[in-house]
Design an enzyme around this catalytic site. Structure first.
Site, PDB file in Angstrom:
ATOM      1  CB  SER A  19      23.982  23.740 -35.247  1.00  0.00           C
ATOM      2  OG  SER A  19      23.173  24.899 -35.258  1.00  0.00           O
ATOM      3  CD  GLU A  31      36.015  14.886 -51.416  1.00  0.00           C
ATOM      4  OE1 GLU A  31      36.311  15.461 -50.339  1.00  0.00           O
ATOM      5  OE2 GLU A  31      35.712  13.679 -51.492  1.00  0.00           O
TER       6      GLU A  31
END
Length: 204
Positions: free
Chosen positions: A125, A154
């Site tokens: 992107s 995590e």
């Protein structure tokens, strides 16, 4: 078609730090040459992200791929934010992409990768982030692959799927799989399956 835009000039006039968390956000003021030969000054916000590695574990012997399923905050606008994806991870400072692919395959899917073949390197992107994705297909023995994986520290909650390759390709067509890395990798394998089988069969 000439790519003479590679010779265009640009300059960064100012970088304003906006935010820093897991990612960093900056505002750039920059000037670049236009296609008409003039100059244009613009402001753009840029998310500064680590580069990432995505790998499609492929079992050519059985005709299966290994995909992972997990919750993605960026998919909240759709009805189901649990996505079918490739194994993926961010590159730490002292790692090369191949190391990340092998580490993440173990952490996210519980599999050991054999030979790795690079598919491409792309910008997912570039209008708003500088992240690069290094995309691979990796040789794997998919028999017995299953379970829930990921690192608790995590916040990972990852379910592993062993899926026939043709089924995964059909899911690309009907929108079940709708993230860029998975679409690119599966379509690449669809186009290059015979070549890859020959390539891996003679590799040492």
């Amino acid at each position: 078609m000439s790519r003479d835009t590679l010779n265009f000039h640009h300059s960064i006039d100012q970088i304003e730090h906006l935010y820093e968390g897991f990612y960093r956000m900056d505002r750039y003021t920059l000037t670049h040459q236009t296609f008409a030969g003039e100059t244009l000054t613009i402001q753009r916000e840029l998310m500064d992200r680590h580069d990432a590695v995505c790998v499609l574990p492929l079992d050519l012997a059985t005709g299966h791929v290994v995909l992972v399923e997990q919750f993605r905050v960026g998919a909240l606008r759709q009805e189901n934010p649990w996505l079918l994806e490739l194994v993926a991870g961010l590159i730490d400072k002292d790692e090369v992409p191949e190391q990340v692919a092998r580490r993440e395959a173990q952490e996210e899917a519980g599999v050991e990768l054999g030979r790795l073949h690079p598919i491409t390197e792309y910008l997912p992107s570039p209008g708003g982030t500088n992240e690069r994705v290094f995309l691979y297909v990796g040789e794997v023995d998919s028999r017995g692959v299953s379970g829930i994986h990921g690192l608790d520290e995590e916040g990972e909650d990852i379910r592993v799927h062993r899926i026939p390759l043709d089924q995964a390709i059909d899911w690309c067509k009907d929108g079940t799989i709708n993230n860029a890395a998975s679409l690119i990798a599966l379509q690449w394998v669809q186009l290059n399956r015979a070549w890859l089988r020959d390539h891996w069969s003679v590799a040492t």
